[in-house]
Design a protein around this motif. Structure first.
Motif, PDB file in Angstrom:
ATOM      1  N   THR A  42      32.853  37.800  37.260  1.00 65.57           N
ATOM      2  CA  THR A  42      32.195  38.980  36.702  1.00 65.57           C
ATOM      3  C   THR A  42      33.263  39.892  36.104  1.00 65.57           C
ATOM      4  O   THR A  42      34.207  40.282  36.798  1.00 65.57           O
ATOM      5  CB  THR A  42      31.411  39.740  37.789  1.00 65.57           C
ATOM      6  OG1 THR A  42      30.395  38.877  38.316  1.00 65.57           O
ATOM      7  CG2 THR A  42      30.764  40.994  37.216  1.00 65.57           C
ATOM      8  N   ASN A  87      40.585  38.132  43.088  1.00 69.29           N
ATOM      9  CA  ASN A  87      40.027  39.223  42.299  1.00 69.29           C
ATOM     10  C   ASN A  87      41.163  39.969  41.608  1.00 69.29           C
ATOM     11  O   ASN A  87      42.276  40.052  42.141  1.00 69.29           O
ATOM     12  CB  ASN A  87      39.242  40.177  43.200  1.00 69.29           C
ATOM     13  CG  ASN A  87      38.091  39.489  43.905  1.00 69.29           C
ATOM     14  OD1 ASN A  87      37.038  39.262  43.327  1.00 69.29           O
ATOM     15  ND2 ASN A  87      38.303  39.138  45.174  1.00 69.29           N
ATOM     16  N   LEU A 124      32.311  44.230  45.193  1.00 68.41           N
ATOM     17  CA  LEU A 124      33.755  44.032  45.058  1.00 68.41           C
ATOM     18  C   LEU A 124      34.446  44.138  46.413  1.00 68.41           C
ATOM     19  O   LEU A 124      35.372  43.366  46.714  1.00 68.41           O
ATOM     20  CB  LEU A 124      34.328  45.064  44.079  1.00 68.41           C
ATOM     21  CG  LEU A 124      35.827  44.991  43.784  1.00 68.41           C
ATOM     22  CD1 LEU A 124      36.202  43.628  43.209  1.00 68.41           C
ATOM     23  CD2 LEU A 124      36.244  46.104  42.819  1.00 68.41           C
ATOM     24  N   TYR A 168      36.030  38.896  40.690  1.00 69.86           N
ATOM     25  CA  TYR A 168      35.851  39.996  39.747  1.00 69.86           C
ATOM     26  C   TYR A 168      37.126  40.257  38.946  1.00 69.86           C
ATOM     27  O   TYR A 168      38.246  40.096  39.446  1.00 69.86           O
ATOM     28  CB  TYR A 168      35.459  41.273  40.494  1.00 69.86           C
ATOM     29  CG  TYR A 168      34.064  41.231  41.059  1.00 69.86           C
ATOM     30  CD1 TYR A 168      32.998  41.797  40.368  1.00 69.86           C
ATOM     31  CD2 TYR A 168      33.805  40.602  42.276  1.00 69.86           C
ATOM     32  CE1 TYR A 168      31.708  41.744  40.877  1.00 69.86           C
ATOM     33  CE2 TYR A 168      32.522  40.544  42.797  1.00 69.86           C
ATOM     34  CZ  TYR A 168      31.472  41.117  42.087  1.00 69.86           C
ATOM     35  OH  TYR A 168      30.198  41.059  42.590  1.00 69.86           O
TER      36      TYR A 168
END
Length: 612
Positions: A110, A62, A130, A143
């Motif tokens: 995302t 992420n 998240l 993310y």
């Protein structure tokens, strides 16, 4: 119909215009298409390659991109979207959150374009997912989130406070990463990139090069203001030439870059967006009331009237073409204004500017008269009125004089006998830049080191000590903050020592600021007992004190910072038990520090007998 260049019309959108089109990446993209700008003006995204490599890997992490407004967070997100196969048209639709499947890992990426645009419920939903992803609880989702520093911490804190201990623990790790400027933590599947921690000077040079060398300057061909030999009376192209790198480079650009480095060293951040705004304002700035930026038509008007005082690029650096209230909205103008260029001066410069024309000064001719656009023609009429006793226009003269100081700062040749940094608040800036460069390249910096140590000694002891080869740590009894500190606690060498603690200067982790370190070679690890980052203001303070200023005269805050450091350092050295006590049980041994008329420090042993 007057000749126009689409490039000029486009660049205005990057300038300090009320419409604020430069605020949004999406709007700029539409203007690029409308004006047919090719190639587009951009900088190499600071973290794009790392972020791309991450999401192209089989095990992507992420990513959170932080920074202030204008640092390029949205640009990074858009490039990731398009480079990984996202539809550019779908991006333009304006959705807050978009998703795509990553080709290599098959995971769903995302992308949150801007955290501040989400509602509270949308943020809560995002942080819930998240938080799961960053602790490794999601096998199928990753993310990419763009968020301002404060917005990220405030929103995540609010969400975590309503959750359990584990969720709050995740928030604290992210907060520590941001504060400590770490990009990763072993406990989280997360990369955190702060785009505000980048070198503005390098980005500025890259942006200016694209501005002044853009191929669409060729659209000026056919304009009445451009001669066949390339000479011109167009203020836009005149300003462009001042920024272009000739055979010897542009002094103007060099000084601007140095100001960027100094601002960074003083923890004054300039967003990428503001750097581009600055470049455009230098080229197009116009002080004619309500104009702000030149167009091709108004540039022709200024040229025909030879009214170049309104298009002065050196004044445009500080946003002089903007009303004060509007100017204060832009970080770049506030940052550059803090250097005081135009207000600060010394006798050499003002004697040259005021009396040089009548003294037959060769230097005046070279530095003022030969600049036919922004030198003599923009200044001498005001000067004559002033010298002839015309006091009604004194304000106009002072403004014209200030602009000449600004022009000299940005145009003085590097080899000039005059020091341009004398025209700033931070008069030791030249030394600072040399010192930082010397530390980075491991060259000899002993002369500057000696000067800094002398300033430290005078601050720590409150006496006019001239010694710059040894650091004296002295206290005054009580809380140790007395004006005169004559009880010597430690004297530390300024050269590397094999056994005893010594003073060392090194380049900071940011590569922009020097760091004062006390090293104990006998301890484990890096041996750093304590350290203090020397921002530009701290450096200026020490140089001024070393040169004779009273410790609290330049900056009381700096004086307090150094006294705090001294007391903290004495305590930490005490904890190391470095002193072998020679006192017996019924007496105390102290060392008194005195200074002779030549500035040399001396110590005297004082024994105080204790009554039984």
């Amino acid at each position: 119909m007057s000749h126009t260049n689409n490039l000029i019309s486009f660049l205005r959108h990057y300038g300090p215009i009320p419409a604020g089109d430069n605020m949004y990446d999406e709007l700029i993209q539409s203007e690029i298409e409308r004006h047919g700008i090719d190639p587009a003006i951009h900088i190499t995204p600071a973290r794009l390659q790392k972020v791309q490599e991450n999401f192209e890997s089989s095990e992507p992490r992420n990513v959170i991109l932080t920074g202030t407004a204008g640092d390029g967070k949205t640009y990074h997100c858009r490039r990731i979207w398009t480079d990984l196969g996202g539809d550019p048209e779908q991006w333009k639709v304006g959705k807050k959150i978009v998703s795509l499947t990553l080709p290599a890992s098959g995971k769903m990426l995302t992308i949150v374009k801007d955290l501040s645009e989400l509602t509270v419920s949308e943020k809560n939903n995002l942080f819930a997912n998240l938080a799961i992803a960053v602790v490794g609880g999601s096998a199928n989702n990753v993310y990419l989130v763009a968020a301002n520093d404060g917005q990220l911490l405030a929103s995540w804190r609010d969400w975590s406070d309503s959750q359990g201990k584990e969720e709050h623990k995740v928030f604290k790790i992210v907060e520590d990463m941001l504060v400590d400027e770490r990009t990763s933590d072993d406990a989280l599947n997360l990369n955190l990139f702060n785009l505000s921690r980048l070198d503005a000077s390098e980005h500025f040079q890259e942006l200016v090069e694209q501005l002044v060398e853009h191929p669409q300057w060729s659209q000026c061909e056919g304009c009445d203001l451009l001669n066949k030999d390339g000479s011109t009376i167009c203020p836009i192209r005149i300003n462009r030439e001042r920024l272009r790198n000739g055979s010897n480079g542009s002094v103007f650009r060099k000084r601007l870059g140095e100001l960027m480095k100094l601002a960074r060293a003083n923890h004054m951040h300039i967003p990428i967006r503001d750097l581009l705004l600055l470049g455009v304002n230098i080229l197009l700035g116009d002080r004619q009331e309500r104009q702000i930026l030149l167009t091709c038509r108004t540039a022709k008007n200024r040229a025909e009237k030879q009214d170049y005082r309104l298009t002065n690029p050196y004044a445009n650096v500080f946003g002089a073409n903007l009303p004060e209230r509007q100017r204060q909205q832009y970080q770049v103008f506030n940052t550059l204004e803090a250097f005081g260029i135009g207000r600060e001066t010394d006798n050499k410069f003002d004697n040259l500017l005021i009396y040089g024309i009548y003294d037959g000064s060769k230097l005046y001719k070279e530095l003022v008269s030969m600049d036919t656009h922004y030198g003599a023609s923009a200044y001498e009429a005001y000067l004559r009125d002033y010298l002839e006793g015309e006091r009604e226009s004194i304000d106009e003269f002072m403004s014209a004089l200030s602009r000449q100081r600004q022009r000299l700062f940005f145009s003085l040749p590097t080899e000039s006998a005059l020091d341009p940094w004398r025209l700033t608040v931070y008069q030791a800036s030249g030394r600072f830049l040399t010192f930082v460069d010397g530390l980075a390249n491991r060259s000899d910096v002993s002369r500057v080191t000696e000067l800094l140590v002398r300033g430290l000694n005078r601050t720590f002891c409150g006496m006019m000590i001239d010694d710059g080869a040894k650091l004296y740590l002295a206290s005054s009894g009580g809380d140790g903050r007395g004006r005169i500190a004559s009880l010597l606690n430690y004297d530390l060498p300024t050269t590397r020592h094999r056994r005893d603690p010594y003073l060392n200067f090194a380049i900071g982790s940011d590569g922009a600021t020097p760091c004062l370190q006390i090293i104990d070679p006998a301890s484990q690890g890096d041996g750093i007992v304590d350290s203090l980052t020397l921002q530009l203001t701290h450096f200026e303070y020490l140089v001024r004190v070393a040169s004779g200023s009273l410790p609290a005269s330049f900056s009381r805050q700096c004086n307090e910072d150094f006294l705090d450091f001294k007391l903290r350092l004495i305590k930490r050295l005490d904890d190391l038990d470095l002193i072998v006590e020679e006192s017996s049980g019924d007496e105390i041994s102290l060392q008194a520090l005195t200074v002779d008329e030549r500035g040399r420090a001396h110590t005297d042993n004082i024994r105080i007998r204790l009554s039984s």
